[in-house]
Design an enzyme around this catalytic site. Sequence first.
Site, mmCIF file in Angstrom:
data_model
loop_
_atom_site.group_PDB
_atom_site.id
_atom_site.type_symbol
_atom_site.label_atom_id
_atom_site.label_comp_id
_atom_site.label_asym_id
_atom_site.label_seq_id
_atom_site.Cartn_x
_atom_site.Cartn_y
_atom_site.Cartn_z
ATOM 1 N N GLY A 4 3.179 23.202 3.407
ATOM 2 C CA GLY A 4 3.922 22.887 4.359
ATOM 3 C C GLY A 4 3.758 21.484 4.491
ATOM 4 O O GLY A 4 2.862 20.851 4.390
ATOM 5 N N SER A 5 4.924 20.760 4.980
ATOM 6 C CA SER A 5 4.584 19.314 5.324
ATOM 7 C C SER A 5 3.902 19.134 6.901
ATOM 8 O O SER A 5 3.465 19.996 7.468
ATOM 9 C CB SER A 5 6.093 18.660 5.636
ATOM 10 O OG SER A 5 6.764 18.695 4.364
ATOM 11 N N GLY A 6 3.500 17.843 6.927
ATOM 12 C CA GLY A 6 2.647 17.507 8.165
ATOM 13 C C GLY A 6 1.226 17.373 7.777
ATOM 14 O O GLY A 6 0.633 17.179 8.686
ATOM 15 N N HIS A 7 0.872 17.490 6.523
ATOM 16 C CA HIS A 7 -0.528 17.160 6.099
ATOM 17 C C HIS A 7 -0.764 15.819 5.351
ATOM 18 O O HIS A 7 -1.736 15.737 4.803
ATOM 19 C CB HIS A 7 -0.845 18.370 5.322
ATOM 20 C CG HIS A 7 -0.929 19.824 5.891
ATOM 21 N ND1 HIS A 7 -1.630 19.941 7.339
ATOM 22 C CD2 HIS A 7 -0.208 20.863 5.647
ATOM 23 C CE1 HIS A 7 -1.247 21.338 7.643
ATOM 24 N NE2 HIS A 7 -0.611 21.901 6.720
ATOM 25 N N LYS A 30 -3.635 26.561 -1.579
ATOM 26 C CA LYS A 30 -4.285 26.676 -0.373
ATOM 27 C C LYS A 30 -4.188 28.297 0.080
ATOM 28 O O LYS A 30 -3.108 28.604 0.065
ATOM 29 C CB LYS A 30 -4.106 25.876 0.652
ATOM 30 C CG LYS A 30 -4.137 24.320 0.177
ATOM 31 C CD LYS A 30 -4.111 23.405 1.239
ATOM 32 C CE LYS A 30 -2.762 23.647 2.340
ATOM 33 N NZ LYS A 30 -1.596 23.377 1.518
ATOM 34 N N HIS A 45 -3.271 24.095 10.955
ATOM 35 C CA HIS A 45 -2.042 24.393 11.661
ATOM 36 C C HIS A 45 -2.224 24.751 12.844
ATOM 37 O O HIS A 45 -1.109 25.092 13.813
ATOM 38 C CB HIS A 45 -1.324 25.548 10.965
ATOM 39 C CG HIS A 45 -1.063 25.437 9.472
ATOM 40 N ND1 HIS A 45 -2.100 26.002 8.587
ATOM 41 C CD2 HIS A 45 -0.131 24.916 8.681
ATOM 42 C CE1 HIS A 45 -1.841 25.600 7.461
ATOM 43 N NE2 HIS A 45 -0.594 24.947 7.476
ATOM 44 N N ASP A 48 1.997 30.790 1.470
ATOM 45 C CA ASP A 48 1.782 29.930 0.244
ATOM 46 C C ASP A 48 1.595 30.879 -0.957
ATOM 47 O O ASP A 48 2.062 30.671 -2.061
ATOM 48 C CB ASP A 48 0.760 28.918 0.458
ATOM 49 C CG ASP A 48 1.119 27.557 1.267
ATOM 50 O OD1 ASP A 48 2.055 27.811 2.066
ATOM 51 O OD2 ASP A 48 0.041 26.788 1.363
#
Length: 329
Positions: free
Chosen positions: A53-56, A104, A218, A109
């Site tokens: 996921g984006s945001g990392h 991960k 998250h 995922d």
Amino acid sequence: MKKLINHPEYVVQEMIEGMALAHPQIVKKLPDTHVLVRADLSKEKVALVSGGGSGHEPSHGGFVGTGMLDAAVAGEVFTSPTPDQLLAAIKAVDRGKGVLLVIKNYSGDVMNFEMAMELAEAEGIQVKKVIVDDDVAVKNSTYTVGRRGIAGTVFVHKIAGALAEQGASLDEVQKVAEKVISRVRSMGMALSPCTIPAVGKPGFEIGEDEMEMGMGIHGEPGIDRTKIASADEVASTLVSYILEDMPCREGERVAVMINGLGATPLMELYIVNRKVAKLLQEKQIQVHKTFVGEYMTSLEMAGCSVTLLKLDDQLTELLDAPAQTIAWS
């Protein structure tokens, strides 16, 4: 919610476009996808693909380039990338030597990467996988069965990528990635929440005088919510949990990563590192190299994580090997 965006629906697409435009000598965007691939894919070698996921950011697109990943696939914010996007990445970087997926340990995922793996194998591409589970804080969480994968994943990218760059086989690259996973441990903490653009409000609440130890990237619950402690106390707690899970003997070498979660000043990260270094020195554990900065963030969450990688001669050589990516050079 205050964010420097155009529209929540397009944040991932526009971020990927911006990264490719800023660093054309390192990465390029795969058309009609949220995939970044190496600008130079001419070398015949085992390919590494990761994502999530984006945001990392800078994970994972920031680690695409020479000596690390060949492709990174960005899902929507805190959402696993889809199998079709993952398949597109695998096909784009396969050069006949096989592809290693670095995943991960989050249920979405794992499921989507494994589905893409099966689709790629059906097209005759040799694919193997490793699953990173370095977070010592909790065994199971909101998004996982087993331990979560967090900042230690970056060491997997670096070391497996270095060996692949040297021309190793797919089996050899998978083996060294698994070796890193067996020798890397992390734990984080949070001082404040973060806000997913499409949601528009913080993902959890935490008091002005509180912190959470062991919180996930998250916003998954950690192991303890307490009053804010000093940087030295936080560092001591994180290192204690890591070394309890992965004991290190006197004289052993480690690499250290002090990772910011998005809104923590470098000043504070270096203060945490000061205590981590002293604790390791007291235990006569040798620090080979220290990395301080943002490697795997959680949007604008305030907090940090500490990662220790137990080194041997092979891992030391590969960690020190040259790499050129957006976030590692």
